[in-house]
Design a protein around this motif. Sequence first.
Motif, mmCIF file in Angstrom:
data_model
loop_
_atom_site.group_PDB
_atom_site.id
_atom_site.type_symbol
_atom_site.label_atom_id
_atom_site.label_comp_id
_atom_site.label_asym_id
_atom_site.label_seq_id
_atom_site.Cartn_x
_atom_site.Cartn_y
_atom_site.Cartn_z
ATOM 1 N N ASN A 372 13.176 -7.363 6.037
ATOM 2 C CA ASN A 372 13.610 -6.475 4.957
ATOM 3 C C ASN A 372 13.178 -7.017 3.586
ATOM 4 O O ASN A 372 13.982 -7.166 2.661
ATOM 5 C CB ASN A 372 15.128 -6.271 4.983
ATOM 6 N N THR A 373 11.882 -7.298 3.467
ATOM 7 C CA THR A 373 11.353 -7.838 2.210
ATOM 8 C C THR A 373 10.160 -7.022 1.739
ATOM 9 O O THR A 373 9.415 -6.451 2.547
ATOM 10 C CB THR A 373 10.922 -9.304 2.379
ATOM 11 N N HIS A 374 10.014 -6.990 0.415
ATOM 12 C CA HIS A 374 8.833 -6.380 -0.206
ATOM 13 C C HIS A 374 7.781 -7.464 -0.365
ATOM 14 O O HIS A 374 8.001 -8.479 -1.029
ATOM 15 C CB HIS A 374 9.215 -5.792 -1.570
ATOM 16 N N LEU A 375 6.605 -7.263 0.229
ATOM 17 C CA LEU A 375 5.596 -8.317 0.287
ATOM 18 C C LEU A 375 4.650 -8.307 -0.905
ATOM 19 O O LEU A 375 4.425 -9.335 -1.540
ATOM 20 C CB LEU A 375 4.784 -8.185 1.590
ATOM 21 N N SER A 376 4.094 -7.163 -1.225
ATOM 22 C CA SER A 376 3.102 -7.109 -2.307
ATOM 23 C C SER A 376 2.903 -5.676 -2.762
ATOM 24 O O SER A 376 3.371 -4.725 -2.127
ATOM 25 C CB SER A 376 1.761 -7.703 -1.855
ATOM 26 N N CYS A 377 2.188 -5.542 -3.876
ATOM 27 C CA CYS A 377 1.919 -4.223 -4.459
ATOM 28 C C CYS A 377 0.515 -4.224 -5.048
ATOM 29 O O CYS A 377 0.091 -5.195 -5.681
ATOM 30 C CB CYS A 377 2.956 -3.896 -5.536
ATOM 31 N N MET A 378 -0.221 -3.146 -4.826
ATOM 32 C CA MET A 378 -1.565 -2.984 -5.373
ATOM 33 C C MET A 378 -1.658 -1.647 -6.103
ATOM 34 O O MET A 378 -1.440 -0.592 -5.512
ATOM 35 C CB MET A 378 -2.603 -3.035 -4.247
ATOM 36 N N ASP A 379 -1.957 -1.697 -7.407
ATOM 37 C CA ASP A 379 -2.156 -0.481 -8.191
ATOM 38 C C ASP A 379 -3.578 0.004 -7.966
ATOM 39 O O ASP A 379 -4.546 -0.667 -8.331
ATOM 40 C CB ASP A 379 -1.910 -0.765 -9.673
ATOM 41 N N THR A 380 -3.720 1.176 -7.355
ATOM 42 C CA THR A 380 -5.044 1.693 -7.007
ATOM 43 C C THR A 380 -5.676 2.512 -8.117
ATOM 44 O O THR A 380 -6.871 2.785 -8.075
ATOM 45 C CB THR A 380 -4.961 2.562 -5.749
ATOM 46 N N GLY A 381 -4.894 2.940 -9.099
ATOM 47 C CA GLY A 381 -5.433 3.733 -10.189
ATOM 48 C C GLY A 381 -5.487 5.223 -9.910
ATOM 49 O O GLY A 381 -5.845 5.996 -10.795
ATOM 50 N N SER A 382 -5.135 5.640 -8.692
ATOM 51 C CA SER A 382 -5.172 7.063 -8.347
ATOM 52 C C SER A 382 -4.019 7.399 -7.411
ATOM 53 O O SER A 382 -3.459 6.524 -6.744
ATOM 54 C CB SER A 382 -6.493 7.436 -7.661
ATOM 55 N N GLN A 383 -3.687 8.660 -7.360
ATOM 56 C CA GLN A 383 -2.687 9.165 -6.424
ATOM 57 C C GLN A 383 -3.051 8.755 -5.002
ATOM 58 O O GLN A 383 -4.187 8.960 -4.550
ATOM 59 C CB GLN A 383 -2.645 10.694 -6.529
ATOM 60 N N VAL A 384 -2.116 8.145 -4.281
ATOM 61 C CA VAL A 384 -2.363 7.720 -2.900
ATOM 62 C C VAL A 384 -1.905 8.834 -1.964
ATOM 63 O O VAL A 384 -0.719 9.167 -1.909
ATOM 64 C CB VAL A 384 -1.624 6.404 -2.575
ATOM 65 N N CYS A 385 -2.861 9.399 -1.223
ATOM 66 C CA CYS A 385 -2.551 10.535 -0.355
ATOM 67 C C CYS A 385 -2.353 10.141 1.100
ATOM 68 O O CYS A 385 -1.524 10.737 1.794
ATOM 69 C CB CYS A 385 -3.677 11.572 -0.440
ATOM 70 N N ASN A 386 -3.104 9.146 1.580
ATOM 71 C CA ASN A 386 -3.016 8.760 2.984
ATOM 72 C C ASN A 386 -3.355 7.289 3.154
ATOM 73 O O ASN A 386 -4.088 6.705 2.351
ATOM 74 C CB ASN A 386 -3.996 9.582 3.844
ATOM 75 N N LEU A 387 -2.839 6.720 4.217
ATOM 76 C CA LEU A 387 -3.169 5.352 4.621
ATOM 77 C C LEU A 387 -3.353 5.319 6.130
ATOM 78 O O LEU A 387 -2.632 5.991 6.860
ATOM 79 C CB LEU A 387 -2.050 4.379 4.240
ATOM 80 N N VAL A 388 -4.320 4.536 6.595
ATOM 81 C CA VAL A 388 -4.464 4.297 8.029
ATOM 82 C C VAL A 388 -5.007 2.884 8.209
ATOM 83 O O VAL A 388 -5.861 2.428 7.455
ATOM 84 C CB VAL A 388 -5.373 5.345 8.706
ATOM 85 N N TRP A 389 -4.461 2.199 9.200
ATOM 86 C CA TRP A 389 -4.835 0.821 9.484
ATOM 87 C C TRP A 389 -5.857 0.800 10.612
ATOM 88 O O TRP A 389 -5.755 1.542 11.585
ATOM 89 C CB TRP A 389 -3.611 0.028 9.912
ATOM 90 N N SER A 390 -6.851 -0.071 10.493
ATOM 91 C CA SER A 390 -7.801 -0.253 11.587
ATOM 92 C C SER A 390 -7.140 -1.032 12.708
ATOM 93 O O SER A 390 -6.445 -2.017 12.468
ATOM 94 C CB SER A 390 -9.038 -1.017 11.092
ATOM 95 N N LYS A 391 -7.366 -0.604 13.930
ATOM 96 C CA LYS A 391 -6.851 -1.350 15.080
ATOM 97 C C LYS A 391 -7.836 -2.410 15.547
ATOM 98 O O LYS A 391 -7.488 -3.255 16.378
ATOM 99 C CB LYS A 391 -6.535 -0.394 16.233
ATOM 100 N N ASN A 392 -9.059 -2.381 15.005
ATOM 101 C CA ASN A 392 -10.094 -3.329 15.427
ATOM 102 C C ASN A 392 -10.153 -4.571 14.549
ATOM 103 O O ASN A 392 -10.458 -5.661 15.032
ATOM 104 C CB ASN A 392 -11.461 -2.647 15.426
#
Length: 478
Positions: A372-392
Amino acid sequence: MENSITSSINPQNDLNPKTPTRTNQLIPGFNSYHPSPSRTIYSDRFIPSRSSSNFALFDLPLPPQSSSSEDSTNAYTTLLRSALFGSDCGSVVPPVTPDKSSGLNSRNLQICRPNCNIFRYKTETRQSLQSLSPFGFDDQLPGFSPSPVKATRKVPRSAFKVLDAPALQDDFYLNLVDWSSHNVLAVGLGSCVYLWHASSSKVVKLCDLGIDDNVSSVGWAQRGTHLSVGTSNGKVQLWDASRCKRVRTMEGHRLRVGALSWSSSMLSSGSRDKSILQRDIRAQEDFVSKLSGHKSEVCGLKWSYDNRELASGGNDNRLFVWNNHSTQPVLKYCKHTAAVKAIAWSPHLHGLLASGGGTADRCIRFWNTTTNTHLSCMDTGSQVCNLVWSKNVNELVSTHGYSQNQIIVWRYPTMSKIATLTGHTYRVLYLAISPDGQTIVTGAGDETLRFWNVFPSPKSKNTETEIGATSLGRTQIR
């Protein structure tokens, strides 16, 4: 509407470049500097030029030229001479040492090259570390083999395939694209759902909800051919895509269903009515439990890979985590300052969750749900619409809206950018990943679906994907 497929080859698209960028191999004992190899540097002090020195004074004789079996001592001597005097010292006749009885007379002094002094103002062209290494030509020496140079993976900057998708809605809160484990892409266009078979590029119209309803979300079951379809009327339809037959219709929501997520036989649906319904498709009831907590529309839903935790994001800027035994969120994260639609669980580390905020937030945040911890934050400069992680590999991709409409491939945990991809002219609102984990498809309000090769395969870093390495061009999906 009639289904048709038209293709045109675009030779300018770079599908899958095979030539990796070579990097200088670091040699112990040398500083790592990488200036331009063509720049000439004029030094401001005397610098010894060892290549023109009289190395016979150092009692390092050349190994016998006629010896067929050179021992390890001679090999070491050759390497040492190369490090001291340069790579050409082993191929020239050593300068003659002046006879002590003759004195240092200019008539008796012979050097290997004319006009060379041991001290001089010299100009040198900067070289790579490999050329400076005494092992740069070690393939000529017995018992030594060059170390392999690691290749840098290159991500193609252009989409290798484009599908025209008329009536693909420009609505941040919908989820209209999903890719099945059987390599079939489902797309909601207006009141219809179309299936695009990646292996054959065949397009099939699955259903038409009619003029009084629209598709607001689609979601494939983890296995099999069942597709869930959320509608603007608050219903969830279940279709058997292999037979193009509707299995059942489930009710329970009062407003549109914009988010769907599967966990084995459990289907979760999130609605504009602020609720999440848990549906066991084996049960006769439309839903088995109702999750309450969000104060606005639920626009993001993702089950963890172990099917133990459900993450939900809403237009109330909240990110909640639920388990299988509670109707109230077990974790609440309130650091985002805009709607949370983008949610992705890491397949590499248990409990690692990524989330992205909308236009007023623009940040990707990482959470450890185990501690239950907040690890990090990255400001991307744009609205974030989607995220997907690579399984490879331990990388993830994000898609963005206002104001740059870009796609970014990140390396985790450093969050260094591997590639920034552009091509869409509207917000990149939709994202799905192929079953082999190498290709992503993105959709936008510009009514196009674009396919990108962004991740390597688990076995080979540069293998081509199944959806046609030669499948370059543009096709219409309806």
